[in-house]
Structure formats: C-alpha cells, structure tokens
Design an enzyme around this catalytic site. Structure first.
Site, short mmCIF file in Angstrom:
data_model
loop_
_atom_site.label_atom_id
_atom_site.label_comp_id
_atom_site.label_asym_id
_atom_site.label_seq_id
_atom_site.Cartn_x
_atom_site.Cartn_y
_atom_site.Cartn_z
N LYS A 104 3.06 -5.18 0.77
CA LYS A 104 3.45 -4.63 2.07
C LYS A 104 2.66 -3.34 2.26
CE LYS A 104 6.40 -1.68 3.49
NZ LYS A 104 5.54 -1.10 4.57
N GLU B 77 3.63 5.73 -8.42
CA GLU B 77 2.64 6.81 -8.35
C GLU B 77 3.01 7.63 -7.13
OE1 GLU B 77 -0.03 9.00 -6.94
OE2 GLU B 77 -1.21 7.19 -6.57
N CYS C 192 -3.02 12.34 -2.85
CA CYS C 192 -1.98 12.77 -3.77
C CYS C 192 -2.53 13.64 -4.88
CB CYS C 192 -1.25 11.57 -4.35
SG CYS C 192 -2.34 10.37 -5.15
N GLU D 220 4.16 19.65 -1.25
CA GLU D 220 2.86 19.00 -1.10
C GLU D 220 2.45 19.05 0.37
OE1 GLU D 220 0.75 14.85 -2.53
OE2 GLU D 220 2.84 14.79 -1.89
#
Length: 505
Positions: free
Chosen positions: A195, A273, A307, A406
C-alpha cells in the site's frame, strides 16, 4: 498508443504533460491483473508543484485489501518452494528492466513527489541497487549446523520465509522504499501486498508494470491504492488479517506506533523504519569546507524530506561562525526552488500544504523564542503554495520544537557547543535514534562518538550513508529491524530448529 489509452478511460483526468509517460498506470495490481476498486471509486494524484492532476487511481477499501491478502497467501504456497536460484533469476530480470526504464521511472517520481529530476534519477539508481543486491542475496540466506552435545544427534537451523508481508510505504522515496522491502522479502520467499502513500502511488504501479514484464509470478507482488478516507480501514486489514505474518512500514513514528499496536493482536512480526532527528556534529579538527558540502547533501536531499536528513547542527564554538557563514552562502547560491523538471532547480516543493504548515509553524515558534533567521524562512507563494524557502536558523535552543521534533523540511538549525560531553548529551536528548553525522579528523574522537551516539547509524565525515550493502535502521523510537544488507532479507525469515536423532540406528 499511450495517448489513446488515456482518452478512452471514462472520467480519466490526465494533464497533457503526463500523457507520454508510458509507465503511468491508473489501475491497482492484484494477482497479476490491473484492476479497479470494487466500488469503482477513484481519487486524484496531484503534482505538488502546481496541483495539476496526474492521474486518477482506484480508491480501494477493506474488502479490496482482503482480496489482495488472500491472493498473496495463495501465491505464497507456491513461491515459498521455489529455489533460491529461481528467485534470484526473477529479481535479476526485474532489476534489468528497471535499469532500462530508469528515465521513465524518474519522470513518474518527479511528477508525483515534486523532487528535481536529478534527484529522482538518484532515487531510481538507489532503488534499483536493492533489486540487484537481493537478487544476489537470495542465494545466500543460509542456515547453520551446530555442534551437537549428543554423539548420535545433529542440530540443524534453517531459515524459512515468514509468509505474506504487508508493505506500507511513504511518499518521500516512493520507489526506493518499495524495492528495498519487496526485493528483500521476495528473495526470502515471501509474497506481499503493497500500500503506497496516497500522495505517491504511481511509482509503485510503475514498478509493478516492470515486475510483470520481468515475469514475477502472479500474486507475489500486489499493489493496492487507497485515499486517506480508506487508509485506516485498509491498514487495519493489512495489520490484522490472519494470513499476514509481517508488517513492514516506513513512515512517521506516530503511525508506526499505531501499526505496532495492531500487529500485537496477531503477534505478528514487524519491521519498522520510523522518524529521525539526526544530529550533524562538527568538531574543530574537521575540514570545514568539506563538512559544509556534506551538510548540504545531508540536509537538502529531497528538500529536507528524508528520515535520515540532518536536523540539528551542532557546531563547535571555535568554528561556529565560519560554518554558519559558509552555510548561509551555500544556501543562497545553491538552493534553487522551482518545478522539478526545470533546468537548474535543486529544491522542489514540499509534498503538500499540510507539510508546509508544519514547517512554517516550527520556524515561527523558534523565532518567537529568540531564534534568528539568516536566510529563508517563508513560503514562496509566487512559485506555488507548497514551496518553502531553504532556511538557516541560529540561536536555536533545546527548548524549541524545531530542536526536539523532526522538521522534515529545508530548515538548518544551528546550535553551538564546547565539549564532547556537552554535544553528546544534546544529541542523545531525543527519543529518536536513526541516523547521525560526525565530522572530525581525530581518530579517537571518531570512535568515541560512534560508540556513544545513541543512533542506529553513524556517518563519520560523510553526509550520505544509505546504500544497499549496509544494514539500515534505527534504535529507540526510530524503529525495529534492519533493511538492506543480508539482514534485510533475514527480517522476512524465521529460524526453524530441527533435531536429527537416532543417527546410530
């Protein structure tokens, strides 16, 4: 022929500039067939640079997801027994076709993600490297023979494929995050349902087209597309269906936490992750000009939407002014905002307006608490709603959100430090633990930092650490498991212990 195909599809919306992309697909891919949603509902995929509609794809629901899982489960009963040599051959052919179609794949990525074409080409090269790597690794997923404590018995450990894997991928690297996962699980003998992000499903469909051409058997690699409206119900199926034995997800820590909870219901294996908050540490012994060049790579890859992107820049007080001045000059000269297809553009738009608002809020909050903007700091509305300037902040403090969260955008936050102990405390003061970067010529210092930084990956004197060969992954709330390397394939296996007894009979 491509133009004709698009014109005969009812209600299909495709802007003229996208009509010549021969890998552009507008159907999901299940059991080797290009299919619609059972409801026949579609949703639009837009280019973030100008919000033009690239294509409409099926808005699949929980029933469609269940069908895809059942398909993958049936295919697993055959694929699991294929030889490692055969799986290697299939992956190698898929890699070859992806290499041959690199430019067309890059165009699809630029269209749906907005990143400059040069960066999209880089992503394709990176993504293809995983197919090549796992084509080789398939033949080296080995077991063990363990010395037995009994003279008439033999101990065997063998690795067997887990089964169906649900693969849920993000929008920032829409192609590479798929090949990194699917290449590994196929090498191990698993099947999957992918997906992709609702923002960037077209790269996944393009990969499926080439997988089909490469002869990947039906039901091994399935791609379902869904809008935000159905994402939760589809995700629930992909996490809780009894046929699914592993959930492989790359994305935010918040979503990863939800998926982890859903996986617990069936005691399923997870490969997560998740987000990062990478420190970029510069010591006085570093080559400052080189560190600046690497900082540009570590920060502005995909316009900060990575990331592993550097988030907090810790600069020793002895070289702080020099570094900040150099960074300001490089941002002013090298960060060129614009549409990804335009010559000379190095930074495209952020993925959507939501992301623009998040980045803007973080910068505004920092300014309100005393941070100073040396360059950038605002939306470039004349280019489009999703274009945010490359930004340099100084006087950043640990109490600010831009330090603790982040950013996932083109913002450099500079913090001054004095000692190793001080910078380690600040760098490790996060629940994230993905990537980190250290610049020093002191060998002992390099080893100390590698040992004491609480991150799954440490790059010494380099701003790019991703490749197919090393084990990619984080610690703390940045994830579970590893991708790439032989460990990436082993994530999709389970160890079976067989005791061979009665050997003296």
């Amino acid at each position: 022929m491509v133009l004709l195909r698009f014109r005969i599809i009812k209600n299909m919306i495709v802007a003229p500039q996208y009509r010549q992309m021969h890998l552009l697909k507008n159907s999901a891919y299940v059991n080797g067939e290009w299919v619609k949603a059972s409801s026949n509902v579609v949703f639009a995929v837009k280019n973030p640079a100008d919000d033009s509609v690239i294509a409409e794809v099926p808005d699949m629901d929980a029933a469609d997801a269940k069908n895809a899982v059942d398909t993958a489960a049936a295919a697993f009963e055959t694929w699991r027994w294929t030889t490692a040599k055969e799986r290697s051959r299939v992956l190698r052919k898929w890699f070859d076709l992806c290499e041959e179609n690199s430019e067309e794949l890059a165009k699809v990525i630029t269209a749906e993600s907005g990143k400059p074409l040069a960066e999209s080409r880089g992503e394709i090269s990176y993504g293809n490297s995983f197919l090549e790597w796992f084509a080789d690794t398939a033949r080296h997923i080995n077991g063990e023979i363990i010395p037995s404590p009994w003279p008439t018995k033999q101990i065997l450990l063998t690795r067997q494929p887990l089964g169906v894997v649900s693969v849920i991928t993000p929008w920032n690297f829409p192609y590479a995050m798929i090949t990194r996962k699917v290449g590994a699980l196929m090498a191990a003998g698993c099947t999957c349902v992918v997906k992709p992000s609702e923002d960037t499903p077209l790269a996944a469909l393009a990969a499926a087209e080439l997988a089909e051409q490469a002869g990947v058997p039906k039901g091994i690699f399935n791609v379902i597309t869904t809008s935000r409206k159905n994402a939760a119900s589809v995700g629930k199926v992909l996490c809780e269906d009894h046929a699914v034995r592993c959930i492989s997800f790359t994305g935010s820590t918040g979503v990863g936490r939800i998926l982890y909870g859903l996986a617990a219901n069936g005691i399923k294996k997870v490969a997560l992750e998740l987000g990062g908050n990478a420190p970029f540490i510069v010591f006085p012994s570093a080559d400052i000009e080189y560190a600046l060049d690497q900082a540009m790579l570590a920060k502005f890859r995909n316009n900060g939407q990575a990331c592993v992107g550097a988030n907090r820049f810790f600069i020793h007080e002895d070289v702080y002014d020099k570094f900040v001045k150099g960074m300001k000059n490089r941002i002013s000269q090298k960060c060129v905002l614009g549409h990804g297809t335009q010559e000379g553009v190095t930074c495209g738009p952020l993925i959507n307006l939501k992301q623009v608002k998040i980045v803007s809020k973080l910068v505004e909050d920092a300014i309100s608490q005393g941070a100073k903007v040396l360059v950038g700091g605002k939306v470039r509305k004349e280019l489009g709603a999703n274009f945010y300037e490359s930004t340099l902040l100084v006087n950043v403090k640990p109490s600010m959100s831009v330090f603790s969260e982040e950013v996932f955008g083109p913002v450099v936050s500079c913090v001054k430090f004095n000692t190793e102990e001080e910078v380690l405390k600040m760098a490790n003061s996060t629940r994230s633990g993905l990537a980190s970067y250290v610049f020093t010529k002191d060998l002992g210092q390099a080893f100390r930092m590698s040992s004491k930084l609480e991150f799954g990956m440490v790059a010494i004197n380099d701003g790019i650490l991703s490749a197919a060969e090393p084990a990619f992954g984080g610690i703390k709330e940045s994830g579970i498991g590893r991708e790439g390397s032989k460990h990436g394939a082993e994530e999709y296996t389970e160890l079976k212990y067989t005791l061979m007894s009665g050997l003296d009979k």
